[in-house]
Enzyme design. Structure first.
Site, PDB file in Angstrom:
ATOM      1  N   HIS A 148      -7.481  -5.947   1.411  1.00 25.82           N
ATOM      2  CA  HIS A 148      -6.254  -5.149   1.578  1.00 25.82           C
ATOM      3  C   HIS A 148      -5.420  -5.636   2.771  1.00 25.82           C
ATOM      4  CE1 HIS A 148      -4.120  -1.453   0.460  1.00 25.82           C
ATOM      5  NE2 HIS A 148      -4.018  -1.107   1.729  1.00 25.82           N
TER       6      HIS A 148
ATOM      7  N   SER B 168       0.831  -1.208   0.000  1.00 28.68           N
ATOM      8  CA  SER B 168       0.000   0.000   0.000  1.00 28.68           C
ATOM      9  C   SER B 168       0.870   1.266   0.000  1.00 28.68           C
ATOM     10  CB  SER B 168      -0.973  -0.064   1.177  1.00 28.68           C
ATOM     11  OG  SER B 168      -1.990   0.873   1.007  1.00 28.68           O
TER      12      SER B 168
ATOM     13  N   ASP C   7     -10.473  -5.281  -2.453  1.00 28.97           N
ATOM     14  CA  ASP C   7      -9.726  -4.269  -1.692  1.00 28.97           C
ATOM     15  C   ASP C   7     -10.564  -2.995  -1.642  1.00 28.97           C
ATOM     16  OD1 ASP C   7      -7.939  -2.164  -0.993  1.00 28.97           O
ATOM     17  OD2 ASP C   7      -6.247  -3.423  -1.587  1.00 28.97           O
TER      18      ASP C   7
HETATM   19  N1  LIG Z   1      -6.379   1.525  10.733  1.00 30.68           N
HETATM   20  C1  LIG Z   1      -7.240   1.859   9.647  1.00 30.68           C
HETATM   21  C2  LIG Z   1      -6.938   0.977   8.462  1.00 30.68           C
HETATM   22  C3  LIG Z   1      -5.611   1.333   7.860  1.00 30.68           C
HETATM   23  C4  LIG Z   1      -5.105   0.237   6.999  1.00 30.68           C
HETATM   24  O1  LIG Z   1      -5.831  -0.508   6.375  1.00 30.68           O
HETATM   25  N2  LIG Z   1      -3.796   0.168   6.961  1.00 30.68           N
HETATM   26  C5  LIG Z   1      -3.162  -0.838   6.162  1.00 30.68           C
HETATM   27  C6  LIG Z   1      -2.271  -0.169   5.172  1.00 30.68           C
HETATM   28  S1  LIG Z   1      -3.244   0.951   4.181  1.00 30.68           S
HETATM   29  C7  LIG Z   1      -2.123   1.681   3.104  1.00 30.68           C
HETATM   30  O2  LIG Z   1      -1.036   2.023   3.315  1.00 30.68           O
HETATM   31  C8  LIG Z   1      -2.386  -1.768   7.069  1.00 30.68           C
HETATM   32  O3  LIG Z   1      -1.425  -2.375   6.673  1.00 30.68           O
HETATM   33  N3  LIG Z   1      -2.887  -1.871   8.318  1.00 30.68           N
HETATM   34  C9  LIG Z   1      -2.206  -2.655   9.318  1.00 30.68           C
HETATM   35  C10 LIG Z   1      -2.682  -4.069   9.452  1.00 30.68           C
HETATM   36  O4  LIG Z   1      -2.087  -4.782  10.284  1.00 30.68           O
HETATM   37  O5  LIG Z   1      -3.610  -4.502   8.749  1.00 30.68           O
HETATM   38  C11 LIG Z   1      -8.644   1.663  10.075  1.00 30.68           C
HETATM   39  O6  LIG Z   1      -8.794   1.484  11.257  1.00 30.68           O
HETATM   40  O7  LIG Z   1      -9.547   1.703   9.234  1.00 30.68           O
END
Ligand SMILES: N[C@@H](CCC(=O)N[C@@H](CSC=O)C(=O)NCC(=O)O)C(=O)O
Length: 294
Positions: A271, A158, A236
């Protein structure tokens, strides 16, 4: 030594080291996780250096997310490479973050660029950090057995997928291979990227283009006919608004990268790290070939 070891965790056949160090790029302490594969513990000092893979995480992540959920370690043992998991931004007292309090900018969202805009330029120098300082700092401690400079590949997810593509193209002779999971391929044209670039780099779009993979494919020549590997899931939630993987394929048309960017759209995947861990084996094999391990 500049690096402080805070814990050592046995994983698969190797060890995950949790490290931290004062960074001259960010002016803060930075955490790093480093996976040393089983080959590190079995090989003599004089044996061939163990290659490395730099994994850049996405928004909101620390070095823990991928270490715990991507399952790189079993692949690292299979082929014999080390994996570096840096943090996604500076953190701590005095580090500015998003004035809106959102998770897509500021702490946990450094976008792997060198900020030129106040107040972010004081600490947000993540480009210099991951591509220059980090390998130097790691080599001081582990360089007698691990190669952090010459036999290294790059990947990410991402925001970190953007960071991997951008860092690879900006340093075209540096990384042996590049792959990305659900990357932001054209940040200058999508909301996450525009917010970050405006906040960190200001209004001048010529500076944005110096980091944007879909601009870089037009200016950087693919001399060796190298391929970039990308996977994205059809479920996603960020696909249509922020990722738009077709934009880098469109940008590559008529350039030396045309047909060299393999975008795999995978039915039903989202995602999350369920998606990432499902395709880590394919990415590991891709990098292992380029690192001379198979
Ligand atoms: N925390 C947010 C969601 C953010 C999210 O989905 N982060 C992804 C990367 S998005 C692009 O760079 C991620 O890797 N999150 C960490 C994980 O462990 O999944 C929310 O609360 O909506």
């Amino acid at each position: 030594m500049a690096l402080k070891l805070t814990s050592t965790i046995a994983v698969c056949g190797g060890k995950l080291l949790k490290l931290s160090h004062p960074s001259s790029s960010t002016g803060t302490n930075m955490d790093i996780n480093l996976y040393l594969p089983k080959q590190y513990y079995n090989s003599a000092e004089s044996a061939k250096l163990i290659p490395s893979l730099l994994y850049l995480s996405g928004l909101t992540c620390s070095p823990q997310n991928a270490s715990e959920k991507a399952f790189w370690q079993i692949q690292a043992d299979k082929y014999g490479f080390a994996v570096i998991f840096p943090d996604t931004s500076p953190r701590g007292e005095g580090v500015a973050t998003d004035p809106e309090g959102s998770w897509d900018f500021g702490i946990g969202a450094g976008f792997y660029v060198n900020a030129t805009e106040q107040p972010y330029s004081a600490h947000y120098n993540m480009y210099d950090y991951v591509h220059k300082e980090l390998p130097q700092v790691l080599a001081e401690e582990f360089g007698s057995k691990v190669d952090f400079f010459d036999n290294i590949s790059i990947t990410g997810h991402s925001m970190g997928g953007f960071g991997a593509l951008s860092g690879y193209l900006k340093n075209i002779n540096r990384y042996k291979s590049c792959s990305a999971f659900a990357p932001i391929v054209n940040p200058s044209t999508v909301p996450w990227g525009q917010k970050a670039f405006k906040g960190y780099l200001g209004e001048d779009k010529r500076i944005w283009a110096e980091y944007d993979p879909s601009d870089l494919v037009k200016t950087v020549t693919n001399v060796n006919g190298d391929k970039i590997l990308i996977h994205v899931g059809t479920s996603d939630p960020f696909l249509e608004k922020h990722l738009k993987p077709h934009l880098i394929e469109d940008a590559a048309k008529g350039t030396s990268w045309e047909g060299k960017i393999e975008v795999n759209i995978e039915d039903g995947f989202d995602h999350s790290y369920y998606f990432i861990s499902s395709f880590v084996p394919q990415h590991a094999e891709f990098h292992a070939k380029h690192l001379g391990l198979i």
